[in-house]
Enzyme design. Structure first.
Site, PDB file in Angstrom:
ATOM      1  N   THR A   1      13.646   7.178  -9.276  1.00  0.00           N
ATOM      2  CA  THR A   1      14.524   6.077  -8.873  1.00  0.00           C
ATOM      3  C   THR A   1      13.957   5.281  -7.699  1.00  0.00           C
ATOM      4  O   THR A   1      14.675   4.499  -7.083  1.00  0.00           O
ATOM      5  CB  THR A   1      15.909   6.625  -8.489  1.00  0.00           C
ATOM      6  OG1 THR A   1      15.767   7.530  -7.385  1.00  0.00           O
ATOM      7  CG2 THR A   1      16.547   7.358  -9.655  1.00  0.00           C
ATOM      8  N   TRP A   2      12.688   5.474  -7.383  1.00  0.00           N
ATOM      9  CA  TRP A   2      12.086   4.803  -6.241  1.00  0.00           C
ATOM     10  C   TRP A   2      12.057   3.292  -6.467  1.00  0.00           C
ATOM     11  O   TRP A   2      11.673   2.837  -7.549  1.00  0.00           O
ATOM     12  CB  TRP A   2      10.670   5.344  -6.012  1.00  0.00           C
ATOM     13  CG  TRP A   2       9.969   4.753  -4.838  1.00  0.00           C
ATOM     14  CD1 TRP A   2      10.519   4.404  -3.641  1.00  0.00           C
ATOM     15  CD2 TRP A   2       8.576   4.453  -4.747  1.00  0.00           C
ATOM     16  NE1 TRP A   2       9.558   3.905  -2.802  1.00  0.00           N
ATOM     17  CE2 TRP A   2       8.353   3.922  -3.450  1.00  0.00           C
ATOM     18  CE3 TRP A   2       7.493   4.591  -5.613  1.00  0.00           C
ATOM     19  CZ2 TRP A   2       7.085   3.523  -3.020  1.00  0.00           C
ATOM     20  CZ3 TRP A   2       6.243   4.202  -5.180  1.00  0.00           C
ATOM     21  CH2 TRP A   2       6.042   3.667  -3.897  1.00  0.00           C
TER      22      TRP A   2
ATOM     23  N   ASP B   1      14.782  12.221 -10.495  1.00  0.00           N
ATOM     24  CA  ASP B   1      14.283  12.398  -9.135  1.00  0.00           C
ATOM     25  C   ASP B   1      14.755  11.256  -8.248  1.00  0.00           C
ATOM     26  O   ASP B   1      14.732  10.084  -8.651  1.00  0.00           O
ATOM     27  CB  ASP B   1      12.749  12.441  -9.160  1.00  0.00           C
ATOM     28  CG  ASP B   1      12.172  12.586  -7.769  1.00  0.00           C
ATOM     29  OD1 ASP B   1      12.326  13.670  -7.183  1.00  0.00           O
ATOM     30  OD2 ASP B   1      11.576  11.612  -7.270  1.00  0.00           O
TER      31      ASP B   1
ATOM     32  N   TYR C   1      15.456   6.386  -0.470  1.00  0.00           N
ATOM     33  CA  TYR C   1      15.365   5.336  -1.476  1.00  0.00           C
ATOM     34  C   TYR C   1      16.528   4.347  -1.321  1.00  0.00           C
ATOM     35  O   TYR C   1      17.706   4.728  -1.448  1.00  0.00           O
ATOM     36  CB  TYR C   1      15.391   5.926  -2.885  1.00  0.00           C
ATOM     37  CG  TYR C   1      14.160   6.723  -3.250  1.00  0.00           C
ATOM     38  CD1 TYR C   1      13.043   6.748  -2.425  1.00  0.00           C
ATOM     39  CD2 TYR C   1      14.107   7.463  -4.422  1.00  0.00           C
ATOM     40  CE1 TYR C   1      11.920   7.482  -2.759  1.00  0.00           C
ATOM     41  CE2 TYR C   1      12.979   8.196  -4.765  1.00  0.00           C
ATOM     42  CZ  TYR C   1      11.896   8.210  -3.923  1.00  0.00           C
ATOM     43  OH  TYR C   1      10.780   8.941  -4.253  1.00  0.00           O
TER      44      TYR C   1
ATOM     45  N   ASN D   1       9.904  15.770   2.114  1.00  0.00           N
ATOM     46  CA  ASN D   1       9.243  14.542   1.661  1.00  0.00           C
ATOM     47  C   ASN D   1       7.877  14.321   2.289  1.00  0.00           C
ATOM     48  O   ASN D   1       7.118  13.484   1.816  1.00  0.00           O
ATOM     49  CB  ASN D   1      10.146  13.332   1.944  1.00  0.00           C
ATOM     50  CG  ASN D   1       9.879  12.190   0.974  1.00  0.00           C
ATOM     51  OD1 ASN D   1       9.033  12.294   0.090  1.00  0.00           O
ATOM     52  ND2 ASN D   1      10.598  11.106   1.137  1.00  0.00           N
TER      53      ASN D   1
ATOM     54  N   ARG E   1       3.718  15.543  -0.885  1.00  0.00           N
ATOM     55  CA  ARG E   1       2.618  14.983  -0.098  1.00  0.00           C
ATOM     56  C   ARG E   1       2.159  15.934   1.005  1.00  0.00           C
ATOM     57  O   ARG E   1       1.752  15.500   2.080  1.00  0.00           O
ATOM     58  CB  ARG E   1       2.999  13.607   0.470  1.00  0.00           C
ATOM     59  CG  ARG E   1       3.314  12.604  -0.611  1.00  0.00           C
ATOM     60  CD  ARG E   1       3.499  11.211  -0.059  1.00  0.00           C
ATOM     61  NE  ARG E   1       4.635  11.132   0.844  1.00  0.00           N
ATOM     62  CZ  ARG E   1       4.941  10.026   1.529  1.00  0.00           C
ATOM     63  NH1 ARG E   1       4.196   8.944   1.423  1.00  0.00           N
ATOM     64  NH2 ARG E   1       6.005  10.012   2.317  1.00  0.00           N
TER      65      ARG E   1
ATOM     66  N   TRP F   1       3.890  11.772  -9.246  1.00  0.00           N
ATOM     67  CA  TRP F   1       4.629  10.520  -9.172  1.00  0.00           C
ATOM     68  C   TRP F   1       3.648   9.354  -9.197  1.00  0.00           C
ATOM     69  O   TRP F   1       2.467   9.504  -8.915  1.00  0.00           O
ATOM     70  CB  TRP F   1       5.514  10.455  -7.922  1.00  0.00           C
ATOM     71  CG  TRP F   1       4.809  10.620  -6.610  1.00  0.00           C
ATOM     72  CD1 TRP F   1       4.478  11.794  -5.991  1.00  0.00           C
ATOM     73  CD2 TRP F   1       4.346   9.575  -5.742  1.00  0.00           C
ATOM     74  NE1 TRP F   1       3.853  11.549  -4.815  1.00  0.00           N
ATOM     75  CE2 TRP F   1       3.757  10.198  -4.620  1.00  0.00           C
ATOM     76  CE3 TRP F   1       4.390   8.190  -5.782  1.00  0.00           C
ATOM     77  CZ2 TRP F   1       3.196   9.485  -3.561  1.00  0.00           C
ATOM     78  CZ3 TRP F   1       3.840   7.462  -4.739  1.00  0.00           C
ATOM     79  CH2 TRP F   1       3.254   8.103  -3.642  1.00  0.00           C
ATOM     80  N   SER F   2       4.164   8.190  -9.562  1.00  0.00           N
ATOM     81  CA  SER F   2       3.396   6.947  -9.659  1.00  0.00           C
ATOM     82  C   SER F   2       2.213   7.059 -10.604  1.00  0.00           C
ATOM     83  O   SER F   2       1.075   6.744 -10.242  1.00  0.00           O
ATOM     84  CB  SER F   2       2.909   6.507  -8.269  1.00  0.00           C
ATOM     85  OG  SER F   2       2.432   5.168  -8.319  1.00  0.00           O
TER      86      SER F   2
ATOM     87  N   LYS G   1       0.406  -6.081 -15.003  1.00  0.00           N
ATOM     88  CA  LYS G   1       1.267  -7.175 -14.525  1.00  0.00           C
ATOM     89  C   LYS G   1       0.630  -7.967 -13.386  1.00  0.00           C
ATOM     90  O   LYS G   1       1.026  -9.105 -13.116  1.00  0.00           O
ATOM     91  CB  LYS G   1       2.620  -6.625 -14.080  1.00  0.00           C
ATOM     92  CG  LYS G   1       2.542  -5.740 -12.854  1.00  0.00           C
ATOM     93  CD  LYS G   1       3.923  -5.355 -12.329  1.00  0.00           C
ATOM     94  CE  LYS G   1       4.642  -4.458 -13.285  1.00  0.00           C
ATOM     95  NZ  LYS G   1       5.962  -4.036 -12.776  1.00  0.00           N
TER      96      LYS G   1
END
Length: 447
Positions: A131-132, A160, A165, A233, A264, A318-319, A329
């Protein structure tokens, strides 16, 4: 032998007795029994006065034809039994499906792949929904609900979020959707992350105070009694590692969370947390959430597999689309609706305009040509190849690929279609994915 004869016209029931091999039309009664003094043996009474004959050949052995006939009859009988059993099970399943439909429950099976999170017993989908940036910020609540519904119906059971966020609005949006949909709490996994909770000095970091208060605040916004996984986090140099591990163990013991993980953190910090947990009989972390895409591969492919084999820490990445870079894009500039144009994301725009960013964009254009030859989208290719690549390093496949909703940031039906395509692709056969990975990672290396 007694035979009951029922006369349908008169309604009388007659009993006829005969012995031995007397035919049905022969006279029976006292005259027949008188030849033997009116007494019958058990064998004669039930008609077993002679043993059955066995047809033997010249060698004195049973006839082979009869043996084959008996074998064939046994096989036919066994086959008939199997058919009847299969028919019975089919009827039972149909009745069960009918009953469950009346109760509003479906038995449709999803093609999503599920794995254990690290070496824990928690089963999660290999594709998750993050949901970032999007929830509570870039997309409307209606679009967020549509995306979540498609993901859940496609077999995704991991959602997540984090307290930071959209300043907590992402958790609020996620909680409202979960409450509105009314899905069983046991059917999905919710994860959140603790570190940045507010502006005050005590509202950020990994102190015992903020871990407990921050998690309670997240639960209030999510409208849940507990989260399945709470992540630290990032690491906190100001908080002793023992305090962090004890605080995480406390929230688990209090029923506020089921597991805890890191996000991280480097390998040394994860190993320190594990050692402290083992030393003081506390709960160790179960997984590390790390950035992982074509341009960021070292940590997940080199360091995490060693941690998994040593202490059982899994990987939640993630990402996978590099903040949307791999979708193409940004090939012709920065669109107004993209996150690089949003306030607070100037760092992403600067990275795109740097020399390294231009090199990556040139490689992405070549990646699109490869994706078109493989008849898939660049996003599908990126997710699928990374999904299989890390599985080749973590041999028991303890990877959970957490895809943020950046795959479908457009406020249109394209967002829903993108989630459908990603969920469908994540369940493709290993043979096809292996072919794609070989083409990309061997013949077209992006790192």
């Amino acid at each position: 032998m007694m035979v009951f004869v029922f006369d349908g016209s008169s309604g009388h029931l007659s009993i006829v007795m005969f012995a031995g091999r007397v035919s049905a039309g022969a006279a029976v009664g006292p005259s027949a029994a008188a030849g033997k003094g009116g007494k019958l043996s058990v064998e004669e009474l039930y008609g077993f006065t002679k043993k059955p004959k066995v047809n033997r050949g010249n060698s004195g052995k049973p006839d082979k034809g009869e043996a084959k006939k008996d074998t064939k009859e046994k096989e036919e009988s066994a086959l008939a039994s199997q058919i009847l059993e299969a028919a019975r099970r089919l009827m039972e399943r149909r009745r069960l499906v009918t009953y469950l439909k009346e109760c509003g429950v479906t038995m449709e099976q999803s093609h999503m792949t599920y794995r254990n999170l690290g070496k824990s017993g928690l089963r999660v989908s290999c594709l998750g929904l993050g949901t970032w940036v999007t929830f509570g910020s870039q997309i409307s609540d209606e679009m967020a609900e549509s995306v979540m519904t498609v993901a859940y119906d496609s077999g995704v059971n991991l959602f997540d979020t984090a307290e930071v966020y959209a300043s907590g609005r992402a958790e609020t949006t996620l909680g409202n959707i979960l409450k509105k949909k009314g899905w069983r709490r046991s059917s999905y996994v919710v994860t959140t992350k603790i570190y940045w909770g507010g502006q005050a000095e005590t509202e950020r970091g990994l102190s015992r105070k903020h871990i407990i208060e921050g998690l309670r605040g997240s639960l209030s916004r999510l409208q849940l009694d507990y989260v399945d996984i709470v992540f630290a986090n990032r690491s906190d140099l100001n908080a002793p590692m023992e305090e962090v591990v004890r605080a995480m163990t406390f929230v688990i013991d209090q029923g506020l969370a089921m597991y805890w993980g890191t996000s991280r953190w480097n390998a040394v910090e994860i190993m320190e947390a594990y050692s402290i947990a083992r030393q003081f009989n506390l709960v160790p972390p179960v997984c590390e959430q790390a950035e992982y895409h074509y341009f960021q591969r070292d940590k997940v492919e080199l360091h995490l597999p060693e941690l998994y084999h040593k202490i059982g820490v899994g990987a939640m990445t993630w990402s996978p689309l590099a903040c949307g870079l791999l979708t193409g894009k940004y090939n012709e500039g920065v669109p107004e609706s993209s996150r690089a144009a949003m306030k607070g994301y100037a760092w992403l725009k600067e990275r795109l305009c740097s020399d390294e960013g231009k090199k990556q964009l040139s490689k992405i254009k070549d990646l699109h040509l490869l994706a078109s030859r493989l008849n898939c989208t660049p996003a599908q290719l990126a997710i699928g190849t990374l999904h299989l690549s890390v599985c080749s390093h973590i041999y028991n496949r303890r990877l959970i690929l957490c895809v943020c909703v950046c795959v479908c940031v457009c406020v249109s039906q394209r967002g829903v279609s993108a989630v459908k395509a990603s969920a469908r692709f994540s369940s493709e056969s290993p043979t096809r994915n292996s072919c794609w990975r070989t083409s990309v990672l061997s013949g077209f290396c992006l790192s």
